[in-house]
Design an enzyme around this catalytic site. Sequence first.
Site, PDB file in Angstrom:
ATOM      1  N   GLU A 159     -12.204  36.417  21.822  1.00  0.00           N
ATOM      2  CA  GLU A 159     -12.621  36.064  23.175  1.00  0.00           C
ATOM      3  C   GLU A 159     -11.868  34.780  23.514  1.00  0.00           C
ATOM      4  O   GLU A 159     -12.274  33.678  23.132  1.00  0.00           O
ATOM      5  CB  GLU A 159     -14.131  35.793  23.251  1.00  0.00           C
ATOM      6  CG  GLU A 159     -14.568  35.562  24.697  1.00  0.00           C
ATOM      7  CD  GLU A 159     -15.481  34.371  24.945  1.00  0.00           C
ATOM      8  OE1 GLU A 159     -16.071  34.301  26.032  1.00  0.00           O
ATOM      9  OE2 GLU A 159     -15.601  33.493  24.064  1.00  0.00           O
ATOM     10  N   ASP A 170     -16.168  34.249  19.189  1.00  0.00           N
ATOM     11  CA  ASP A 170     -16.565  33.503  20.377  1.00  0.00           C
ATOM     12  C   ASP A 170     -15.650  32.294  20.582  1.00  0.00           C
ATOM     13  O   ASP A 170     -15.344  31.577  19.627  1.00  0.00           O
ATOM     14  CB  ASP A 170     -18.009  33.033  20.174  1.00  0.00           C
ATOM     15  CG  ASP A 170     -18.597  32.411  21.417  1.00  0.00           C
ATOM     16  OD1 ASP A 170     -18.749  33.124  22.419  1.00  0.00           O
ATOM     17  OD2 ASP A 170     -18.900  31.205  21.400  1.00  0.00           O
TER      18      ASP A 170
END
Length: 533
Positions: free
Chosen positions: A269, A209
């Site tokens: 990401e 993330d």
Amino acid sequence: MQHEAHWWREAAIYQIYVRSFADSNGDGEGDLAGIRERLPHLTELGVDAIWLTPFYVSPLADGGYDVADYRDVDPRFGTLDDFDALLKDAHEQGIRLIIDVVPNHSSSEHVWFREAVAAEPGAPARARYIFRDGKGPDGEEPPNNWKSIFGGPAWTRLTRPDGTPEQWYLHLFDPGQPDFDWTHQEVHDEFDDVLRFWMDRGVDGFRIDVAHGMVKDPTLPDIDPDAKADMLDGSTSLPYFDQDGVHEIYRRWSRIAASYEGDRALVAEAWVEDSDRIARYLRPDELHQAFNFEYLTAPWDAARLREVIDGSLKANDAVGATTTWVLSNHDVVRHVTRFGDGEQGLRRARAATLLMLGLPGSAYIYQGEELGLPEVTDLPEDALQDPNWERSGRTERGRDGCRVPLPWEGETAPFGFGSEGSTPWLPMPERWAGLSRASQNGVEGSTLELYKTALRLRRELDALGDGSMNWLDSPEGVLYFEREPGVRVAVNMTEAPVELAASGEVLVASGPGVEVSEGTLTLPAESSAWLSA
Ligand code: GLC
């Protein structure tokens, strides 16, 4: 270039937003046991792997991307035993499993942050996060002008129990998501250990993330006050994103992953606009793949798409990485709606599916796109949960519209998502009855059957998945290319039918009216097909 046959190089990876996939106990929220029950659906769909969004202990200030305990399952989503059982079943059914790791920030409920708040300014317990004195005579102004991605300042001031204000802490996202200080060795050690904890349990990898976050310019300089501090934009250089130091972390993580048996994937990401900058995360000693957000954000425009495809392949080839393709996820408006909504949006979305699954590399499928789900744009205001809503002063509705639970079967909500009479955490539109899995399963021409056929062919045909592609001549507004050996992909993005030179047969088509006869392929408006060459 020859590559080792790592599974992720051509995998079709299905993203499960855990809270919205399947609710086994009727409490309105999806859970790990619900996923386990529905696994046969994913085997039938034909995906190679699943990615689970965070299911860790969390107050859910940002849907679980605010982690209070990185080594345990939130009771809402189940237990560690449920996790182990799901992983075991997935593996038995030939499906790999990757999970989210959230290293830029924790929850404000994390034990480290609670210790930090209880400690004095300057105490060691504060050093794992980014605490600073405020500016101005009484420190009443934030340390700098950084903005939270969800709106408002990126700093929140602490107040002592007696009401005295004191230091500020940094949170690039919600105030419930304090940023770690990655100059602190304990933060590094903690995440090494978290990765090991889950790899020891058998996960096949991690989706990282905010992978372009973590490292901040140590001087914490002000940003241009007009800079767009929107992470989903990625076009501005900011002193807290895509800093060189982050690559050191990934070199270490890469060594940790490689020390495990089996192929453990590390997926970034990173909302960085430039494909060459993204490729830096995929150098041979760093991560394995990154979401292709340039592709996701490309408009319905053949020339632009061709440019993005060429640019992505070139940048990834240069570092020996495989390219990924993605149309939707839990942070963006569903692509049926982005492409125009209604019948046109669905027609384009279906055409885009055969393009995405026909390109070289791996593809990410977001739960519900195989049903052709559109964005829910009319959620009642009192149902909205995304922190964007409140932080933007109720001007941005945020991302709940793509997170509405999945319709499985039946005529009324909750459509088999949870038991009859249960109330899903976001209301499900009654008009979704016709989009449920049961209403499409086995129905010729349904979006679900299109995905199944395409995914089956993608597995069966050597030409698809990893490899290269060659563009073929085509008129404006049409993408036409060959995958060796023997598959052609044709996409008509115009609003009129086109004819292309072709032989062979139609293997799968995104809509009706596609045919090959006497060396000519006819493609109706906004449709696509795979052909045998
Ligand atoms: C990632 C997640 C998003 C979350 C953010 C902060 O972008 O995909 O849902 O809000 O990180 O963790």
